[in-house]
Motif scaffolding. Sequence first.
Motif, PDB file in Angstrom:
ATOM      1  N   ILE A  56       0.861  -1.185   0.000  1.00 39.24           N
ATOM      2  CA  ILE A  56       0.000   0.000   0.000  1.00 39.24           C
ATOM      3  C   ILE A  56       0.891   1.226   0.000  1.00 39.24           C
ATOM      4  CG2 ILE A  56      -1.763   1.253   1.307  1.00 39.24           C
ATOM      5  CD1 ILE A  56      -2.421  -1.667   2.505  1.00 39.24           C
ATOM      6  N   PHE A  57       0.750   2.054  -1.039  1.00 41.77           N
ATOM      7  CA  PHE A  57       1.500   3.309  -1.083  1.00 41.77           C
ATOM      8  C   PHE A  57       0.662   4.400  -0.431  1.00 41.77           C
ATOM      9  CE2 PHE A  57       3.411   1.212  -4.913  1.00 41.77           C
ATOM     10  CZ  PHE A  57       4.735   1.231  -4.483  1.00 41.77           C
ATOM     11  N   LYS A  58       1.323   5.190   0.404  1.00 38.90           N
ATOM     12  CA  LYS A  58       0.651   6.370   0.972  1.00 38.90           C
ATOM     13  C   LYS A  58       0.831   7.503  -0.034  1.00 38.90           C
ATOM     14  CE  LYS A  58       0.255   4.586   5.283  1.00 38.90           C
ATOM     15  NZ  LYS A  58      -1.058   3.975   5.431  1.00 38.90           N
ATOM     16  N   THR A  59      -0.235   8.020  -0.527  1.00 40.65           N
ATOM     17  CA  THR A  59      -0.127   9.143  -1.464  1.00 40.65           C
ATOM     18  C   THR A  59      -0.950  10.305  -0.910  1.00 40.65           C
ATOM     19  OG1 THR A  59      -2.092   8.688  -2.796  1.00 40.65           O
ATOM     20  CG2 THR A  59      -0.103   7.468  -3.355  1.00 40.65           C
ATOM     21  N   GLN A  60      -0.787  11.469  -1.543  1.00 46.10           N
ATOM     22  CA  GLN A  60      -1.537  12.647  -1.076  1.00 46.10           C
ATOM     23  C   GLN A  60      -3.029  12.422  -1.231  1.00 46.10           C
ATOM     24  OE1 GLN A  60       0.156  16.243  -2.769  1.00 46.10           O
ATOM     25  NE2 GLN A  60       1.535  16.202  -0.990  1.00 46.10           N
ATOM     26  N   ASP A  64      -4.475   6.247   0.586  1.00 44.51           N
ATOM     27  CA  ASP A  64      -3.776   4.975   0.404  1.00 44.51           C
ATOM     28  C   ASP A  64      -4.078   4.399  -0.983  1.00 44.51           C
ATOM     29  OD1 ASP A  64      -2.899   5.291   2.920  1.00 44.51           O
ATOM     30  OD2 ASP A  64      -3.981   3.581   3.788  1.00 44.51           O
ATOM     31  N   PHE A  65      -3.034   3.846  -1.600  1.00 46.22           N
ATOM     32  CA  PHE A  65      -3.229   3.198  -2.891  1.00 46.22           C
ATOM     33  C   PHE A  65      -2.677   1.779  -2.809  1.00 46.22           C
ATOM     34  CE2 PHE A  65      -1.785   1.832  -7.053  1.00 46.22           C
ATOM     35  CZ  PHE A  65      -2.948   2.023  -7.783  1.00 46.22           C
ATOM     36  N   THR A  66      -3.545   0.794  -3.038  1.00 44.61           N
ATOM     37  CA  THR A  66      -3.126  -0.609  -2.948  1.00 44.61           C
ATOM     38  C   THR A  66      -2.565  -1.047  -4.296  1.00 44.61           C
ATOM     39  OG1 THR A  66      -4.836  -1.014  -1.308  1.00 44.61           O
ATOM     40  CG2 THR A  66      -3.883  -2.948  -2.372  1.00 44.61           C
ATOM     41  N   ALA A  67      -1.243  -1.186  -4.365  1.00 44.94           N
ATOM     42  CA  ALA A  67      -0.593  -1.560  -5.623  1.00 44.94           C
ATOM     43  C   ALA A  67      -0.480  -3.081  -5.767  1.00 44.94           C
ATOM     44  CB  ALA A  67       0.787  -0.920  -5.719  1.00 44.94           C
ATOM     45  N   LEU A  68      -0.417  -3.804  -4.634  1.00 45.62           N
ATOM     46  CA  LEU A  68      -0.434  -5.271  -4.658  1.00 45.62           C
ATOM     47  C   LEU A  68      -1.394  -5.747  -3.586  1.00 45.62           C
ATOM     48  CD1 LEU A  68       3.377  -6.173  -4.809  1.00 45.62           C
ATOM     49  CD2 LEU A  68       1.762  -6.201  -6.718  1.00 45.62           C
ATOM     50  N   GLY A 112       1.337  -7.810 -17.504  1.00 44.45           N
ATOM     51  CA  GLY A 112       0.195  -7.004 -17.100  1.00 44.45           C
ATOM     52  C   GLY A 112       0.283  -5.649 -17.773  1.00 44.45           C
ATOM     53  N   LYS A 113      -0.832  -4.967 -17.802  1.00 43.66           N
ATOM     54  CA  LYS A 113      -0.865  -3.637 -18.403  1.00 43.66           C
ATOM     55  C   LYS A 113       0.008  -2.683 -17.594  1.00 43.66           C
ATOM     56  CE  LYS A 113      -5.033  -3.667 -21.000  1.00 43.66           C
ATOM     57  NZ  LYS A 113      -5.668  -4.924 -20.571  1.00 43.66           N
ATOM     58  N   SER A 114       0.345  -1.555 -18.204  1.00 45.93           N
ATOM     59  CA  SER A 114       1.088  -0.528 -17.490  1.00 45.93           C
ATOM     60  C   SER A 114       0.308  -0.112 -16.243  1.00 45.93           C
ATOM     61  CB  SER A 114       1.280   0.653 -18.435  1.00 45.93           C
ATOM     62  OG  SER A 114       1.998   1.642 -17.786  1.00 45.93           O
ATOM     63  N   GLY A 115       0.967  -0.058 -15.110  1.00 42.45           N
ATOM     64  CA  GLY A 115       0.304   0.331 -13.864  1.00 42.45           C
ATOM     65  C   GLY A 115      -0.349  -0.820 -13.120  1.00 42.45           C
ATOM     66  N   SER A 116      -0.221  -2.057 -13.627  1.00 44.84           N
ATOM     67  CA  SER A 116      -0.898  -3.187 -12.975  1.00 44.84           C
ATOM     68  C   SER A 116      -0.161  -3.675 -11.726  1.00 44.84           C
ATOM     69  CB  SER A 116      -1.080  -4.338 -13.972  1.00 44.84           C
ATOM     70  OG  SER A 116       0.159  -4.718 -14.518  1.00 44.84           O
ATOM     71  N   GLY A 117       1.113  -3.267 -11.549  1.00 42.20           N
ATOM     72  CA  GLY A 117       1.841  -3.656 -10.337  1.00 42.20           C
ATOM     73  C   GLY A 117       3.040  -4.559 -10.583  1.00 42.20           C
ATOM     74  N   LYS A 118       3.453  -4.702 -11.854  1.00 42.37           N
ATOM     75  CA  LYS A 118       4.548  -5.617 -12.183  1.00 42.37           C
ATOM     76  C   LYS A 118       5.859  -5.200 -11.509  1.00 42.37           C
ATOM     77  CE  LYS A 118       4.226  -4.720 -16.618  1.00 42.37           C
ATOM     78  NZ  LYS A 118       3.184  -3.693 -16.529  1.00 42.37           N
ATOM     79  N   SER A 119       6.226  -3.924 -11.665  1.00 42.17           N
ATOM     80  CA  SER A 119       7.498  -3.488 -11.072  1.00 42.17           C
ATOM     81  C   SER A 119       7.437  -3.555  -9.558  1.00 42.17           C
ATOM     82  CB  SER A 119       7.832  -2.052 -11.516  1.00 42.17           C
ATOM     83  OG  SER A 119       8.050  -2.018 -12.907  1.00 42.17           O
ATOM     84  N   THR A 120       6.289  -3.183  -9.001  1.00 46.61           N
ATOM     85  CA  THR A 120       6.140  -3.252  -7.542  1.00 46.61           C
ATOM     86  C   THR A 120       6.348  -4.687  -7.067  1.00 46.61           C
ATOM     87  OG1 THR A 120       4.539  -1.459  -7.699  1.00 46.61           O
ATOM     88  CG2 THR A 120       4.617  -2.641  -5.630  1.00 46.61           C
ATOM     89  N   LEU A 121       5.787  -5.658  -7.795  1.00 48.46           N
ATOM     90  CA  LEU A 121       5.930  -7.062  -7.412  1.00 48.46           C
ATOM     91  C   LEU A 121       7.390  -7.503  -7.474  1.00 48.46           C
ATOM     92  CD1 LEU A 121       4.769  -9.836  -6.692  1.00 48.46           C
ATOM     93  CD2 LEU A 121       4.238 -10.180  -9.111  1.00 48.46           C
TER      94      LEU A 121
HETATM   95  P1  ADP Z   1       3.787  -1.523 -13.722  1.00 50.83           P
HETATM   96  O1  ADP Z   1       5.231  -1.844 -13.483  1.00 50.83           O
HETATM   97  O2  ADP Z   1       2.910  -2.729 -13.910  1.00 50.83           O
HETATM   98  O3  ADP Z   1       3.585  -0.550 -14.838  1.00 50.83           O
HETATM   99  P2  ADP Z   1       3.952  -0.354 -11.073  1.00 50.83           P
HETATM  100  O4  ADP Z   1       4.237  -1.541 -10.233  1.00 50.83           O
HETATM  101  O5  ADP Z   1       5.100   0.546 -11.379  1.00 50.83           O
HETATM  102  O6  ADP Z   1       3.206  -0.807 -12.402  1.00 50.83           O
HETATM  103  O7  ADP Z   1       2.839   0.529 -10.361  1.00 50.83           O
HETATM  104  C1  ADP Z   1       1.606  -0.005  -9.939  1.00 50.83           C
HETATM  105  C2  ADP Z   1       0.741   1.092  -9.405  1.00 50.83           C
HETATM  106  O8  ADP Z   1       1.314   1.601  -8.203  1.00 50.83           O
HETATM  107  C3  ADP Z   1       0.615   2.277 -10.351  1.00 50.83           C
HETATM  108  O9  ADP Z   1      -0.706   2.762 -10.286  1.00 50.83           O
HETATM  109  C4  ADP Z   1       1.581   3.283  -9.793  1.00 50.83           C
HETATM  110  O10 ADP Z   1       1.149   4.590 -10.078  1.00 50.83           O
HETATM  111  C5  ADP Z   1       1.543   3.006  -8.306  1.00 50.83           C
HETATM  112  N1  ADP Z   1       2.825   3.304  -7.671  1.00 50.83           N
HETATM  113  C6  ADP Z   1       4.016   2.737  -7.956  1.00 50.83           C
HETATM  114  N2  ADP Z   1       4.987   3.226  -7.164  1.00 50.83           N
HETATM  115  C7  ADP Z   1       4.390   4.153  -6.357  1.00 50.83           C
HETATM  116  C8  ADP Z   1       4.848   5.023  -5.307  1.00 50.83           C
HETATM  117  N3  ADP Z   1       6.135   5.021  -4.932  1.00 50.83           N
HETATM  118  N4  ADP Z   1       3.934   5.826  -4.715  1.00 50.83           N
HETATM  119  C9  ADP Z   1       2.644   5.813  -5.081  1.00 50.83           C
HETATM  120  N5  ADP Z   1       2.143   5.010  -6.039  1.00 50.83           N
HETATM  121  C10 ADP Z   1       2.994   4.208  -6.687  1.00 50.83           C
END
Ligand code: ADP
Length: 375
Positions: free
Chosen positions: A18-22, A25-29, A46-55
Amino acid sequence: MPLDLSCALIQIQNVSKIFKTQAGDFTALKDINLCFGQGEYVSIIGKSGSGKSTLINMITGIDHPTIGEVRVAEHDVHHMNESQLAEWRGRNLGIVFQFFQLLPMLSILENTILPMDFCNQYPPAERESRARALLDLVGLGVEAEKLPAALSGGQQQLAAIARALANDPPLIVADEPTGNLDSRSAARILDLFDELVVQGKTIIIVTHDSSLAKRTARRVLISDGMLIDENIAHALPMLSHPQMLRLSHLAVARSFQPGATLAKHDNGKVGLFVVAQGHVEAVRHYRSGESELVERLGPGAYFSELELEQDERSTLSFRSAAEESVEALWVSHEAFYHFLGESHAAESALRQAAGERFGHVHRPAQPRKSFWWRR
Ligand code: ADP
Ligand code: MG
């Protein structure tokens, strides 16, 4: 539970991020459970923004989960301090990024020596010859003295792979490694990954390009930070990722003894089955009294009530094979019916596929009749 050796290398358990944003909370995984074995060649799609890099950052320790555990080769990635983590990563992981991230002031030879210096791996006198051998391996032997800027994007990525291999890590993790390359350079990178897998490396590639992903032995799909069930993704490639995810959530696990009937024509409300383990036999029964085995369905194959709809000459049934039990994912009639009602695109894709399966090619299309029947 017995230790599952196929999962021995990487275990991701109940991971949420969960990312804390302004904006809040945003649940990325969300509650990811996943494991990878030694020597696997996997793509994460996965599509752009689906959470691949976060994973993938959870595996490399670049980022930390909010909840859950990640173990790589018996190391608890998120319970090491920064210096332990850096040392562990340097010895065990080769990381490749979309934008290469070579140091611009150093030749590609020096870039490739650097990880060995950093981890004090290999005797100092051997490091240069080892780096040259790695650059030869990726086809850049004659470019060794050049700065990254003097090379094409494809060559820079090959150099980045040579650098990733410097300490002979068992695991290579690549985040969109071909995302910034032309298709020929991308093909060269993937050929190299194929060779490394044959040599016994474990490789995880992130990509949003499903044609690249076809080259890997296993594909893991992620949509909106959630995993799509791998059997459902394999069985129903005609569906969109959100549709696959929806079915993953609707499905429940069911077991069947050898020879048991999973579904037959006189109970049309069978829903959808995806085989996870074992084999299911599709049997067609003719009015004449004869019956015929028309197909054996293995893991990652499916059937649904759409295939069971009546035809004039014959009916179908499905049973587990006599020699082994079957584990299946099951979406009930009510849930499946609701799912089809939510998406006309999914319904027509599944109906179209159904018309051509299990020897059903001659079934007459009866759209009006089935419309009234369904009401
Ligand atoms: P992908 O690699 O699939 O394109 P990411 O894993 O980079 O996607 O990001 C997944 C989601 O998490 C996106 O909506 C992105 O905006 C959000 N996100 C990624 N990193 C952060 C961060 N440091 N703070 C807030 N939101 C983030
Ligand atoms: Mg990404």
